[in-house]
Design a protein around this motif. Structure first.
Motif, PDB file in Angstrom:
ATOM      1  N   GLU A 199     -59.955 157.279  -4.238  1.00 38.94           N
ATOM      2  CA  GLU A 199     -59.881 156.235  -3.221  1.00 38.94           C
ATOM      3  C   GLU A 199     -58.581 155.440  -3.345  1.00 38.94           C
ATOM      4  O   GLU A 199     -57.945 155.101  -2.348  1.00 38.94           O
ATOM      5  CB  GLU A 199     -61.062 155.250  -3.363  1.00 38.94           C
ATOM      6  CG  GLU A 199     -62.440 155.833  -3.100  1.00 38.94           C
ATOM      7  CD  GLU A 199     -63.117 156.315  -4.371  1.00 38.94           C
ATOM      8  OE1 GLU A 199     -62.448 157.023  -5.158  1.00 38.94           O
ATOM      9  OE2 GLU A 199     -64.295 156.004  -4.592  1.00 38.94           O
ATOM     10  N   SER A 200     -58.214 155.133  -4.586  1.00 36.67           N
ATOM     11  CA  SER A 200     -57.027 154.310  -4.813  1.00 36.67           C
ATOM     12  C   SER A 200     -55.751 155.059  -4.446  1.00 36.67           C
ATOM     13  O   SER A 200     -54.806 154.472  -3.916  1.00 36.67           O
ATOM     14  CB  SER A 200     -56.968 153.860  -6.277  1.00 36.67           C
ATOM     15  OG  SER A 200     -58.170 153.216  -6.628  1.00 36.67           O
ATOM     16  N   ILE A 201     -55.748 156.354  -4.738  1.00 36.32           N
ATOM     17  CA  ILE A 201     -54.584 157.161  -4.364  1.00 36.32           C
ATOM     18  C   ILE A 201     -54.487 157.242  -2.843  1.00 36.32           C
ATOM     19  O   ILE A 201     -53.412 157.058  -2.259  1.00 36.32           O
ATOM     20  CB  ILE A 201     -54.684 158.573  -4.993  1.00 36.32           C
ATOM     21  CG1 ILE A 201     -54.466 158.477  -6.511  1.00 36.32           C
ATOM     22  CG2 ILE A 201     -53.672 159.529  -4.360  1.00 36.32           C
ATOM     23  CD1 ILE A 201     -54.730 159.766  -7.256  1.00 36.32           C
ATOM     24  N   ALA A 202     -55.629 157.466  -2.189  1.00 39.89           N
ATOM     25  CA  ALA A 202     -55.638 157.514  -0.723  1.00 39.89           C
ATOM     26  C   ALA A 202     -55.145 156.188  -0.157  1.00 39.89           C
ATOM     27  O   ALA A 202     -54.278 156.155   0.723  1.00 39.89           O
ATOM     28  CB  ALA A 202     -57.045 157.834  -0.222  1.00 39.89           C
ATOM     29  N   ALA A 203     -55.677 155.077  -0.671  1.00 44.48           N
ATOM     30  CA  ALA A 203     -55.318 153.754  -0.155  1.00 44.48           C
ATOM     31  C   ALA A 203     -53.820 153.501  -0.293  1.00 44.48           C
ATOM     32  O   ALA A 203     -53.165 153.060   0.653  1.00 44.48           O
ATOM     33  CB  ALA A 203     -56.097 152.669  -0.898  1.00 44.48           C
ATOM     34  N   SER A 204     -53.252 153.801  -1.466  1.00 40.04           N
ATOM     35  CA  SER A 204     -51.840 153.476  -1.655  1.00 40.04           C
ATOM     36  C   SER A 204     -50.943 154.398  -0.841  1.00 40.04           C
ATOM     37  O   SER A 204     -49.924 153.967  -0.310  1.00 40.04           O
ATOM     38  CB  SER A 204     -51.458 153.494  -3.135  1.00 40.04           C
ATOM     39  OG  SER A 204     -51.701 154.753  -3.690  1.00 40.04           O
ATOM     40  N   SER A 205     -51.332 155.674  -0.700  1.00 43.05           N
ATOM     41  CA  SER A 205     -50.481 156.579   0.080  1.00 43.05           C
ATOM     42  C   SER A 205     -50.485 156.169   1.552  1.00 43.05           C
ATOM     43  O   SER A 205     -49.462 156.264   2.232  1.00 43.05           O
ATOM     44  CB  SER A 205     -50.928 158.031  -0.088  1.00 43.05           C
ATOM     45  OG  SER A 205     -52.260 158.213   0.346  1.00 43.05           O
ATOM     46  N   LEU A 206     -51.626 155.693   2.041  1.00 43.63           N
ATOM     47  CA  LEU A 206     -51.705 155.287   3.444  1.00 43.63           C
ATOM     48  C   LEU A 206     -50.956 153.977   3.680  1.00 43.63           C
ATOM     49  O   LEU A 206     -50.267 153.817   4.692  1.00 43.63           O
ATOM     50  CB  LEU A 206     -53.172 155.157   3.868  1.00 43.63           C
ATOM     51  CG  LEU A 206     -53.883 156.514   4.011  1.00 43.63           C
ATOM     52  CD1 LEU A 206     -55.393 156.345   4.036  1.00 43.63           C
ATOM     53  CD2 LEU A 206     -53.404 157.248   5.262  1.00 43.63           C
ATOM     54  N   ALA A 207     -51.067 153.039   2.730  1.00 50.40           N
ATOM     55  CA  ALA A 207     -50.326 151.782   2.866  1.00 50.40           C
ATOM     56  C   ALA A 207     -48.832 152.066   2.841  1.00 50.40           C
ATOM     57  O   ALA A 207     -48.053 151.505   3.616  1.00 50.40           O
ATOM     58  CB  ALA A 207     -50.700 150.823   1.744  1.00 50.40           C
ATOM     59  N   LYS A 208     -48.454 152.975   1.972  1.00 47.12           N
ATOM     60  CA  LYS A 208     -47.043 153.365   1.862  1.00 47.12           C
ATOM     61  C   LYS A 208     -46.549 153.983   3.175  1.00 47.12           C
ATOM     62  O   LYS A 208     -45.401 153.796   3.572  1.00 47.12           O
ATOM     63  CB  LYS A 208     -46.921 154.360   0.702  1.00 47.12           C
ATOM     64  CG  LYS A 208     -45.723 155.246   0.708  1.00 47.12           C
ATOM     65  CD  LYS A 208     -44.593 154.610  -0.055  1.00 47.12           C
ATOM     66  CE  LYS A 208     -43.369 155.513   0.011  1.00 47.12           C
ATOM     67  NZ  LYS A 208     -42.144 154.835   0.004  1.00 47.12           N
ATOM     68  N   ALA A 209     -47.446 154.705   3.860  1.00 48.31           N
ATOM     69  CA  ALA A 209     -47.069 155.341   5.121  1.00 48.31           C
ATOM     70  C   ALA A 209     -47.135 154.368   6.293  1.00 48.31           C
ATOM     71  O   ALA A 209     -46.985 154.768   7.440  1.00 48.31           O
ATOM     72  CB  ALA A 209     -47.974 156.548   5.378  1.00 48.31           C
ATOM     73  N   GLY A 210     -47.389 153.084   5.995  1.00 47.54           N
ATOM     74  CA  GLY A 210     -47.325 152.076   7.038  1.00 47.54           C
ATOM     75  C   GLY A 210     -48.658 151.679   7.639  1.00 47.54           C
ATOM     76  O   GLY A 210     -48.704 150.860   8.554  1.00 47.54           O
ATOM     77  N   LYS A 211     -49.744 152.251   7.153  1.00 48.38           N
ATOM     78  CA  LYS A 211     -51.058 151.876   7.676  1.00 48.38           C
ATOM     79  C   LYS A 211     -51.485 150.520   7.098  1.00 48.38           C
ATOM     80  O   LYS A 211     -51.163 150.206   5.940  1.00 48.38           O
ATOM     81  CB  LYS A 211     -52.106 152.932   7.277  1.00 48.38           C
ATOM     82  CG  LYS A 211     -51.844 154.303   7.869  1.00 48.38           C
ATOM     83  CD  LYS A 211     -52.247 154.348   9.331  1.00 48.38           C
ATOM     84  CE  LYS A 211     -51.973 155.711   9.942  1.00 48.38           C
ATOM     85  NZ  LYS A 211     -52.163 155.692  11.404  1.00 48.38           N
ATOM     86  N   THR A 212     -52.228 149.748   7.884  1.00 45.80           N
ATOM     87  CA  THR A 212     -52.822 148.551   7.310  1.00 45.80           C
ATOM     88  C   THR A 212     -54.117 148.966   6.621  1.00 45.80           C
ATOM     89  O   THR A 212     -54.933 149.682   7.190  1.00 45.80           O
ATOM     90  CB  THR A 212     -53.125 147.490   8.384  1.00 45.80           C
ATOM     91  OG1 THR A 212     -53.957 148.076   9.387  1.00 45.80           O
ATOM     92  CG2 THR A 212     -51.850 146.991   9.021  1.00 45.80           C
ATOM     93  N   VAL A 213     -54.262 148.555   5.369  1.00 46.50           N
ATOM     94  CA  VAL A 213     -55.373 149.029   4.543  1.00 46.50           C
ATOM     95  C   VAL A 213     -56.183 147.853   4.014  1.00 46.50           C
ATOM     96  O   VAL A 213     -55.634 146.894   3.475  1.00 46.50           O
ATOM     97  CB  VAL A 213     -54.842 149.865   3.345  1.00 46.50           C
ATOM     98  CG1 VAL A 213     -55.989 150.260   2.414  1.00 46.50           C
ATOM     99  CG2 VAL A 213     -54.101 151.102   3.836  1.00 46.50           C
ATOM    100  N   LEU A 214     -57.493 147.937   4.191  1.00 47.04           N
ATOM    101  CA  LEU A 214     -58.402 146.999   3.534  1.00 47.04           C
ATOM    102  C   LEU A 214     -59.162 147.789   2.480  1.00 47.04           C
ATOM    103  O   LEU A 214     -59.842 148.765   2.795  1.00 47.04           O
ATOM    104  CB  LEU A 214     -59.389 146.392   4.552  1.00 47.04           C
ATOM    105  CG  LEU A 214     -60.498 145.512   3.971  1.00 47.04           C
ATOM    106  CD1 LEU A 214     -59.925 144.277   3.278  1.00 47.04           C
ATOM    107  CD2 LEU A 214     -61.488 145.084   5.060  1.00 47.04           C
ATOM    108  N   HIS A 215     -59.004 147.390   1.224  1.00 46.50           N
ATOM    109  CA  HIS A 215     -59.626 148.147   0.124  1.00 46.50           C
ATOM    110  C   HIS A 215     -60.720 147.284  -0.502  1.00 46.50           C
ATOM    111  O   HIS A 215     -60.441 146.197  -1.005  1.00 46.50           O
ATOM    112  CB  HIS A 215     -58.558 148.523  -0.912  1.00 46.50           C
ATOM    113  CG  HIS A 215     -58.948 149.672  -1.778  1.00 46.50           C
ATOM    114  ND1 HIS A 215     -58.060 150.335  -2.599  1.00 46.50           N
ATOM    115  CD2 HIS A 215     -60.141 150.297  -1.955  1.00 46.50           C
ATOM    116  CE1 HIS A 215     -58.691 151.309  -3.232  1.00 46.50           C
ATOM    117  NE2 HIS A 215     -59.957 151.299  -2.866  1.00 46.50           N
ATOM    118  N   LEU A 216     -61.942 147.776  -0.435  1.00 45.74           N
ATOM    119  CA  LEU A 216     -63.103 147.014  -0.906  1.00 45.74           C
ATOM    120  C   LEU A 216     -63.750 147.700  -2.092  1.00 45.74           C
ATOM    121  O   LEU A 216     -63.746 148.932  -2.185  1.00 45.74           O
ATOM    122  CB  LEU A 216     -64.158 146.939   0.214  1.00 45.74           C
ATOM    123  CG  LEU A 216     -63.703 146.456   1.581  1.00 45.74           C
ATOM    124  CD1 LEU A 216     -64.812 146.688   2.609  1.00 45.74           C
ATOM    125  CD2 LEU A 216     -63.344 144.981   1.510  1.00 45.74           C
TER     126      LEU A 216
END
Lengths: 516, 263
Positions: free
Chosen positions: A22-39
């Motif tokens: 989950e954390s890898i997915a979250a950071s890769s998506l944030a890096k790609a410019g997506k807004t991410v809410l991680h709960l």
């Protein structure tokens, strides 16, 4: 501060759970410019991969004391958990431990190492090289002689005086074969699913005294009869990992391993703008599919939150959001593993002794330190090997002079009637007679073909590792899951930036401020 | 700051803490780049920044970690505190609540971080007040080059900003008193009793910013992190820091090294 609400009602992606994938997915998506809410509804980072302090471990264990697992079909379940009470000394130092719920070592080549480097998270998560791998075989001699260190590299094989010259030749021949393109080799033809022990004996005349070393300590199989092709593919990756960072194929994450790595990716995500909420405030409810994606409630926000995508492992998703996968055979059984965690101040000397290597000593000004990380393998007749993983003070996961010992083995589901300590304690006793702490539990994970899929493309469901080789394969599985989740959200196309792909300008900027 | 280095720099991990929008990132940007950006976004886009600090007998290389917003919902990971030898806890002198928050962070540091961590309490945004009487240690050099409105997070309007001059008139002092919510004496007394370094500073003007880091560099007990460690140590953190330096693998190097040691 706890009453603060989120800055937005909408995010591109909501990720539930701070496990490694989950954390890898979250950071890769944030890096790609997506807004991410991680709960994460837990108070701690890492989910199933968390590294916990002793008090957190007690809290965790108390949730899973029931003697049978829940009936849930698709997530990791724990049961049969029991721990010894904390002594005064342990209670005082409880926060100085970092105990992994996902004890695992990292092959120097593979998904996670690539992801760590690509994402630059390697800059703030630290690793060290595994010191040694030893094989246990009961002899009538002195207890120390039961542990035999398995040579990790070609150099070590040459130096090993306990292997005859002829056996060395056979061993080298096999290792050369296993490093190469064996898929098209005549030696393997027709024997792909032959048990590995039989293959070693028939095709390479490897004596039984040596085959256990290969099967358990080089190929890291759980059983000697694992299908040859499958075992060989893994073996090749491990062999190719040797020498990249040291004489071992494996690295060990400092401060509890997987949980720390997950935190590293969460930090990267936050740096790229991701929002983090942990604990009771982050517990999502009423997850619904909408035409635009998903919507859900969390306690810290007064309005419903929407997102185009939701990424989660199945234990955060209600059954109505999941459906039987068309691939599911419906009868695959869960892999059940018995786990043990012990803390001790003593381990056999042989596991602490440095392999004599004059070249290394002369080139190293520092005092020679004892080994304090080891894998010890206990082969069992007709049963899965017991894997033991030792973390000393050098890993930063326990106080000076202590060791954390992780034990695990796969067991048939019928053994649930016995306590996990019945299975593992005899092996712990071979390593230490005076543990200052012990804890045991069962985990069951769905084998990969029995998993459920989600009912909508907006929900990206992560799969827990469904094999027996959690110790050596678990971390790479998580990284692969994280990468797949990234592409499930982004899509695969030429015009979309890849997983942790850098901008050209970023490549140029690299090195600024890094003036070592 | 960038002259050649005759002695090897000692690396120090420094973490920033404090309520959102008190100016943590601005302080670091001022220190590292000599910059002040009126519109600093809540995150600064780097895992950490580095800046050297030259003392008489040594060079300290700060590796400065910003919270990246993870403090907002109390979700700072343990790795953030891990092996930090110094912390700067920031509050906003114009917001009383931010000092209370800072005190909570100090407690959190005492619970989570190394026992011998050096903590500096910093009251930021002194450029918003001009009463030199409350900050006797600083030279009255507060210049306001920029008259634009402050960042979104403080309520001062441009006119008040303009009025901040080197020598304040009584009228202006009144204005300042209204804005200042944390008296210097109060924060200083708290810092003293808790064993913290104390500063009032301005990321906007740069006032006292360098001093914070210099003073921290002077205060850190370097025997515990020197490259030549004493092998007998009681604290586990100290020992593991040493082990880190000696045995850690630099993954990014992609080196075909035979041994595991870095460097």
């Amino acid at each position: 501060m706890s009453n603060q609400e989120l800055e937005s009602d909408h995010y591109d992606v909501i990720v539930i759970g701070t496990g490694l994938a989950e954390s890898i997915a979250a950071s890769s998506l944030a890096k790609a410019g997506k807004t991410v809410l991680h709960l994460d509804p837990n108070e701690y980072y890492g989910g199933e991969q968390a590294s916990l302090t002793l008090d957190e471990l007690i809290y965790w264990s108390n949730q899973y004391t029931s003697s049978t697992p829940s009936s849930s079909k698709s997530n990791t379940k724990y049961h049969g958990s029991s721990i010894t009470p904390l002594s005064k000394e342990l209670a005082q130092d409880k926060r100085r431990y970092s105990i992994s719920l996902f004890p695992s070592i990292l092959p120097s080549r593979g998904y996670l190492i690539d992801t760590l480097i690509k994402s630059d998270v390697s800059k703030y998560v630290s690793f060290r090289v595994l010191d040694q791998i030893a094989l246990y075989s009961q002899t009538d001699n002195h207890v120390e002689e039961n542990f035999k260190r398995v040579p990790g590299s070609k150099e070590e094989i040459f130096k090993d005086k306990s292997i005859s010259l002829m056996d060395k030749r056979k061993l080298m021949k096999f290792l050369l074969f296993a490093t190469g393109e064996f898929e098209n080799d005549d030696i393997l033809k027709g024997k792909e699913s032959q048990p590995l022990n039989q293959f070693l004996q028939e095709s390479f005349s490897i004596p039984s005294s040596l085959s256990n070393s290969i099967i358990y300590a080089i190929s890291h199989c759980s059983t000697a009869d694992e299908p040859t092709l499958e075992a060989l593919k893994r073996t090749r990756r491990y062999l190719k990992s040797i020498g990249r960072y040291g004489n071992s194929a494996f690295l060990i994450g400092q401060y509890g391993g997987a949980g720390e790595v997950a935190q590293g990716f969460c930090r990267a995500c936050a740096v790229f703008g991701g929002t983090y909420v942990l604990g009771a405030n982050a517990k999502p409810t009423n997850i619904e599919i909408t035409p635009q994606g998903v919507s859900l409630d969390i306690p810290c926000h007064p309005r419903r939150i929407t997102a185009s995508h939701l990424i989660a492992s199945p234990n955060h998703l209600t059954p109505t959001l999941l459906t039987d996968s068309p691939l599911s055979s419906g009868q695959a059984e869960d892999f059940v593993m018995a786990h043990g965690i012990a803390i001790t101040k003593t381990i056999p000397d042989i596991l602490r002794r440095k392999m004599s290597n004059p070249e290394e000593i002369s080139s190293n000004e520092e005092e020679v330190e004892n080994d304090d990380t080891a894998i010890v393998l206990f082969p069992r007749n007709d049963q899965d090997v017991v894997k033991c993983y030792i973390n000393g003070e050098g890993t930063g996961s326990c106080p000076t002079g202590q060791y954390i010992i992780y034990l695990s083995t796969c067991v048939p589901s019928s053994s649930w009637e016995s306590a996990p300590s019945d299975i593992l304690k005899p092996y712990l006793e071979k390593i230490t007679s005076e543990p200052i702490f012990e804890g045991y539990y069962y985990s069951s994970r769905p084998s990969s073909d029995s998993t459920l899929s989600s009912i909508s493309d907006s929900i990206v469901k992560l799969k827990p590792y469904g094999g027996k080789e959690l110790l050596t394969e678990g971390l790479d599985w998580e990284a692969q899951q994280g990468e797949e989740a990234f592409y499930a959200v982004m899509g695969r196309s030429e015009c979309v930036k890849g997983f942790f792909e850098k901008d050209i300008s970023e490549e140029e900027e690299m090195g600024i401020g890094e003036d070592d | 700051m960038s002259e050649e280095t005759p002695i090897k720099a000692v690396q120090v991990k420094l973490v920033l803490l404090g309520e959102a929008a008190v100016g943590k990132s601005s302080l670091v940007l001022r220190f590292c780049q000599g910059d002040f950006n009126e519109n600093t976004s809540p995150t600064i886009g780097a895992a950490f920044l580095t800046q050297k600090c030259r003392l008489e007998n040594r060079i300290v290389k700060f590796e400065i970690w910003d919270t990246a917003g993870q403090e907002r919902f109390h979700s700072l990971a343990p790795m953030y505190y891990r092996n930090a030898q110094a912390a700067v806890v920031v509050y906003d002198i114009t917001k009383a609540a931010s000092l209370e928050k800072a005190k909570a962070w100090v407690k959190e540091l005492q619970r989570q971080a190394n026992a011998n961590i050096v903590i500096a309490l910093v009251g930021n945004k002194v450029d918003l007040v001009s009463d030199s009487t409350t900050k006797p240690t600083e030279p009255t050099k507060v210049k306001t080059e920029e008259n634009e409105e402050e960042t979104e997070d403080n309520e001062v309007d441009a006119e008040e900003g303009e009025e901040e001059e080197t020598t304040p008139s009584p009228a202006e002092e009144n204005t300042s008193d209204d804005i200042r919510q944390v008296p210097t004496a109060e924060a200083e007394a708290y810092a003293k009793e808790s064993g913290l370094l104390f500063f009032e500073a301005s990321a906007k003007t740069g006032h006292n910013v360098g001093e914070i880091f210099t003073e921290i560099a002077k205060t850190i007990p370097f025997d515990t992190i020197s490259p030549k460690p004493t092998t007998t140590s009681s604290g586990n953190n100290r020992r593991s820091t040493n082990n880190n330096e000696n045995n850690n693998v630099n993954l990014g190097d992609n080196q075909q090294a035979k041994k595991g040691g870095c460097c």
